[in-house]
Write a protein that holds these residues in place. Structure first.
Motif, PDB file in Angstrom:
ATOM      1  N   LEU A  33     -13.710   4.669  -0.471  1.00  0.00           N
ATOM      2  CA  LEU A  33     -14.264   3.735   0.917  1.00  0.00           C
ATOM      3  C   LEU A  33     -13.602   2.203   0.787  1.00  0.00           C
ATOM      4  CD1 LEU A  33     -17.910   4.752   1.270  1.00  0.00           C
ATOM      5  CD2 LEU A  33     -15.964   5.330   2.733  1.00  0.00           C
ATOM      6  N   ALA A  34     -13.567   1.816  -0.816  1.00  0.00           N
ATOM      7  CA  ALA A  34     -12.941   0.621  -0.837  1.00  0.00           C
ATOM      8  C   ALA A  34     -11.352   0.389  -0.399  1.00  0.00           C
ATOM      9  CB  ALA A  34     -13.366   0.236  -2.347  1.00  0.00           C
ATOM     10  N   LEU A  35     -10.658   1.707  -1.113  1.00  0.00           N
ATOM     11  CA  LEU A  35      -9.491   1.699  -0.598  1.00  0.00           C
ATOM     12  C   LEU A  35      -9.132   1.714   0.873  1.00  0.00           C
ATOM     13  CD1 LEU A  35      -6.310   2.003  -1.423  1.00  0.00           C
ATOM     14  CD2 LEU A  35      -6.795   4.525  -1.919  1.00  0.00           C
ATOM     15  N   ALA A  36     -10.074   2.294   1.483  1.00  0.00           N
ATOM     16  CA  ALA A  36      -9.799   2.804   3.046  1.00  0.00           C
ATOM     17  C   ALA A  36     -10.070   1.274   3.652  1.00  0.00           C
ATOM     18  CB  ALA A  36     -10.804   3.797   3.461  1.00  0.00           C
ATOM     19  N   ALA A  37     -11.154   0.694   3.150  1.00  0.00           N
ATOM     20  CA  ALA A  37     -11.518  -0.611   3.963  1.00  0.00           C
ATOM     21  C   ALA A  37     -10.187  -1.758   3.905  1.00  0.00           C
ATOM     22  CB  ALA A  37     -12.615  -1.501   3.309  1.00  0.00           C
ATOM     23  N   ARG A  38      -9.183  -1.530   2.823  1.00  0.00           N
ATOM     24  CA  ARG A  38      -8.187  -2.468   2.688  1.00  0.00           C
ATOM     25  C   ARG A  38      -6.781  -2.126   3.467  1.00  0.00           C
ATOM     26  NH1 ARG A  38      -9.702  -1.578  -3.035  1.00  0.00           N
ATOM     27  NH2 ARG A  38      -7.938  -0.585  -3.182  1.00  0.00           N
ATOM     28  N   GLN A  39      -6.961  -0.874   4.195  1.00  0.00           N
ATOM     29  CA  GLN A  39      -5.807  -0.345   5.179  1.00  0.00           C
ATOM     30  C   GLN A  39      -6.011  -1.090   6.424  1.00  0.00           C
ATOM     31  OE1 GLN A  39      -3.541   1.706   3.299  1.00  0.00           O
ATOM     32  NE2 GLN A  39      -5.203   1.224   1.823  1.00  0.00           N
ATOM     33  N   ASP A  40      -4.856  -1.225   7.176  1.00  0.00           N
ATOM     34  CA  ASP A  40      -4.870  -1.863   8.382  1.00  0.00           C
ATOM     35  C   ASP A  40      -5.625  -0.849   9.488  1.00  0.00           C
ATOM     36  OD1 ASP A  40      -2.624  -0.097   9.574  1.00  0.00           O
ATOM     37  OD2 ASP A  40      -1.624  -0.940   8.042  1.00  0.00           O
ATOM     38  N   GLU A  41      -5.784  -1.227  10.631  1.00  0.00           N
ATOM     39  CA  GLU A  41      -6.449  -0.604  11.604  1.00  0.00           C
ATOM     40  C   GLU A  41      -5.592   0.815  12.140  1.00  0.00           C
ATOM     41  OE1 GLU A  41      -7.896  -2.468  15.025  1.00  0.00           O
ATOM     42  OE2 GLU A  41      -8.656  -4.258  13.818  1.00  0.00           O
ATOM     43  N   ASP A  42      -4.442   0.776  12.320  1.00  0.00           N
ATOM     44  CA  ASP A  42      -3.789   1.968  12.449  1.00  0.00           C
ATOM     45  C   ASP A  42      -3.769   3.028  11.416  1.00  0.00           C
ATOM     46  OD1 ASP A  42      -2.914   0.776  14.885  1.00  0.00           O
ATOM     47  OD2 ASP A  42      -0.983   0.059  14.039  1.00  0.00           O
ATOM     48  N   THR A  43      -3.880   2.732  10.353  1.00  0.00           N
ATOM     49  CA  THR A  43      -3.950   3.653   9.309  1.00  0.00           C
ATOM     50  C   THR A  43      -5.227   4.188   8.968  1.00  0.00           C
ATOM     51  OG1 THR A  43      -1.978   2.473   7.720  1.00  0.00           O
ATOM     52  CG2 THR A  43      -3.584   3.829   6.465  1.00  0.00           C
ATOM     53  N   GLN A  44      -6.439   3.272   9.138  1.00  0.00           N
ATOM     54  CA  GLN A  44      -7.610   3.645   9.156  1.00  0.00           C
ATOM     55  C   GLN A  44      -8.051   4.704  10.148  1.00  0.00           C
ATOM     56  OE1 GLN A  44      -9.958   0.088   9.561  1.00  0.00           O
ATOM     57  NE2 GLN A  44      -9.894  -0.319   7.298  1.00  0.00           N
ATOM     58  N   ASP A  45      -7.188   4.732  11.379  1.00  0.00           N
ATOM     59  CA  ASP A  45      -7.446   5.591  12.380  1.00  0.00           C
ATOM     60  C   ASP A  45      -7.191   7.036  11.814  1.00  0.00           C
ATOM     61  OD1 ASP A  45      -8.188   6.375  15.189  1.00  0.00           O
ATOM     62  OD2 ASP A  45      -6.055   6.583  15.520  1.00  0.00           O
ATOM     63  N   GLY A  46      -6.347   7.266  11.027  1.00  0.00           N
ATOM     64  CA  GLY A  46      -5.706   8.521  10.623  1.00  0.00           C
ATOM     65  C   GLY A  46      -6.213   8.960   9.486  1.00  0.00           C
ATOM     66  N   LEU A  47      -7.435   8.240   8.704  1.00  0.00           N
ATOM     67  CA  LEU A  47      -7.820   8.543   7.296  1.00  0.00           C
ATOM     68  C   LEU A  47      -9.275   9.422   7.530  1.00  0.00           C
ATOM     69  CD1 LEU A  47      -8.112   4.999   5.612  1.00  0.00           C
ATOM     70  CD2 LEU A  47      -6.168   6.793   5.184  1.00  0.00           C
ATOM     71  N   PHE A  48      -9.227  10.407   6.458  1.00  0.00           N
ATOM     72  CA  PHE A  48     -10.202  11.282   6.295  1.00  0.00           C
ATOM     73  C   PHE A  48     -10.711  11.387   5.005  1.00  0.00           C
ATOM     74  CE2 PHE A  48      -7.937  12.255   9.815  1.00  0.00           C
ATOM     75  CZ  PHE A  48      -8.944  12.873  10.879  1.00  0.00           C
ATOM     76  N   LEU A  49     -12.029  11.571   4.746  1.00  0.00           N
ATOM     77  CA  LEU A  49     -12.624  11.818   3.668  1.00  0.00           C
ATOM     78  C   LEU A  49     -13.061  13.329   3.430  1.00  0.00           C
ATOM     79  CD1 LEU A  49     -15.209   9.004   4.041  1.00  0.00           C
ATOM     80  CD2 LEU A  49     -13.310   8.803   2.221  1.00  0.00           C
ATOM     81  N   GLN A  50     -12.446  13.936   2.216  1.00  0.00           N
ATOM     82  CA  GLN A  50     -12.901  15.388   2.062  1.00  0.00           C
ATOM     83  C   GLN A  50     -13.629  15.270   0.581  1.00  0.00           C
ATOM     84  OE1 GLN A  50      -9.136  17.317   1.293  1.00  0.00           O
ATOM     85  NE2 GLN A  50     -10.422  19.564   1.303  1.00  0.00           N
ATOM     86  N   THR A  51     -14.789  16.154   0.733  1.00  0.00           N
ATOM     87  CA  THR A  51     -15.425  16.528  -0.251  1.00  0.00           C
ATOM     88  C   THR A  51     -15.236  18.139  -0.519  1.00  0.00           C
ATOM     89  OG1 THR A  51     -17.553  17.004   0.865  1.00  0.00           O
ATOM     90  CG2 THR A  51     -17.203  14.738   0.145  1.00  0.00           C
ATOM     91  N   SER A  52     -15.959  18.600  -1.665  1.00  0.00           N
ATOM     92  CA  SER A  52     -15.868  20.045  -1.729  1.00  0.00           C
ATOM     93  C   SER A  52     -16.617  20.881  -0.655  1.00  0.00           C
ATOM     94  CB  SER A  52     -16.665  20.423  -3.049  1.00  0.00           C
ATOM     95  OG  SER A  52     -18.095  19.992  -2.953  1.00  0.00           O
ATOM     96  N   ASN A  53     -17.169  20.372   0.179  1.00  0.00           N
ATOM     97  CA  ASN A  53     -17.988  21.068   1.348  1.00  0.00           C
ATOM     98  C   ASN A  53     -17.813  20.369   2.880  1.00  0.00           C
ATOM     99  OD1 ASN A  53     -19.795  19.001   1.082  1.00  0.00           O
ATOM    100  ND2 ASN A  53     -21.329  20.282   0.377  1.00  0.00           N
ATOM    101  N   ASP A  54     -17.125  19.100   2.873  1.00  0.00           N
ATOM    102  CA  ASP A  54     -17.201  18.618   4.202  1.00  0.00           C
ATOM    103  C   ASP A  54     -15.735  17.751   4.233  1.00  0.00           C
ATOM    104  OD1 ASP A  54     -19.315  19.026   6.030  1.00  0.00           O
ATOM    105  OD2 ASP A  54     -20.566  17.732   4.802  1.00  0.00           O
ATOM    106  N   VAL A  55     -15.284  17.606   5.581  1.00  0.00           N
ATOM    107  CA  VAL A  55     -14.272  16.651   6.071  1.00  0.00           C
ATOM    108  C   VAL A  55     -14.863  15.874   7.102  1.00  0.00           C
ATOM    109  CG1 VAL A  55     -11.848  16.411   6.838  1.00  0.00           C
ATOM    110  CG2 VAL A  55     -12.628  18.279   5.088  1.00  0.00           C
ATOM    111  N   VAL A  56     -14.713  14.445   6.921  1.00  0.00           N
ATOM    112  CA  VAL A  56     -15.110  13.571   8.083  1.00  0.00           C
ATOM    113  C   VAL A  56     -14.079  12.387   8.058  1.00  0.00           C
ATOM    114  CG1 VAL A  56     -16.705  12.163   6.539  1.00  0.00           C
ATOM    115  CG2 VAL A  56     -16.981  12.446   8.967  1.00  0.00           C
ATOM    116  N   SER A  57     -13.892  12.208   9.605  1.00  0.00           N
ATOM    117  CA  SER A  57     -13.121  10.978   9.443  1.00  0.00           C
ATOM    118  C   SER A  57     -13.618   9.467   8.967  1.00  0.00           C
ATOM    119  CB  SER A  57     -12.576  10.642  11.019  1.00  0.00           C
ATOM    120  OG  SER A  57     -13.411   9.936  11.576  1.00  0.00           O
TER     121      SER A  57
END
Length: 64
Positions: A33-57
Motif C-alpha cells: 500500500l505504501a508503494l502503491a500510494a507513491r505511484q502516479d494516478e495513471d499507474t495507480q489505475d492499473g494496480l492490483f493487490l493479490q493474496t493467496s485467495n483474492d485479487v482486488v484493484s
C-alpha cells in the motif's frame, strides 16, 4: 478482499493496457500500500493487490 491484516503477504502488480502484468513488489499489505500510494494516478489505475485467495484493484481497496 477478505484479508484485513496489514502483515499478510501480497503481490502488488500493474496490469498494462496490453494485458501484461508487471510485478512491482512482493511483501506485506502495508508495504504494498505504501508503494502503491507513491505511484502516479495513471499507474495507480492499473494496480492490483493479490493474496493467496483474492485479487482486488488498488483503487477499489483504498476506496473501501
Amino acid at each position: 478482499m477478505r484479508t484485513v491484516s496489514s502483515d499478510v503477504a501480497v503481490r502488488l502488480y500493474h496490469l498494462g493496457e496490453d494485458g501484461t502484468a508487471t510485478t512491482l513488489a512482493y511483501g506485506t499489505l502495508a508495504e504494498a500500500l505504501a508503494l502503491a500510494a507513491r505511484q502516479d494516478e495513471d499507474t495507480q489505475d492499473g494496480l492490483f493487490l493479490q493474496t493467496s485467495n483474492d485479487v482486488v484493484s488498488y483503487l477499489d481497496y483504498i476506496d473501501g
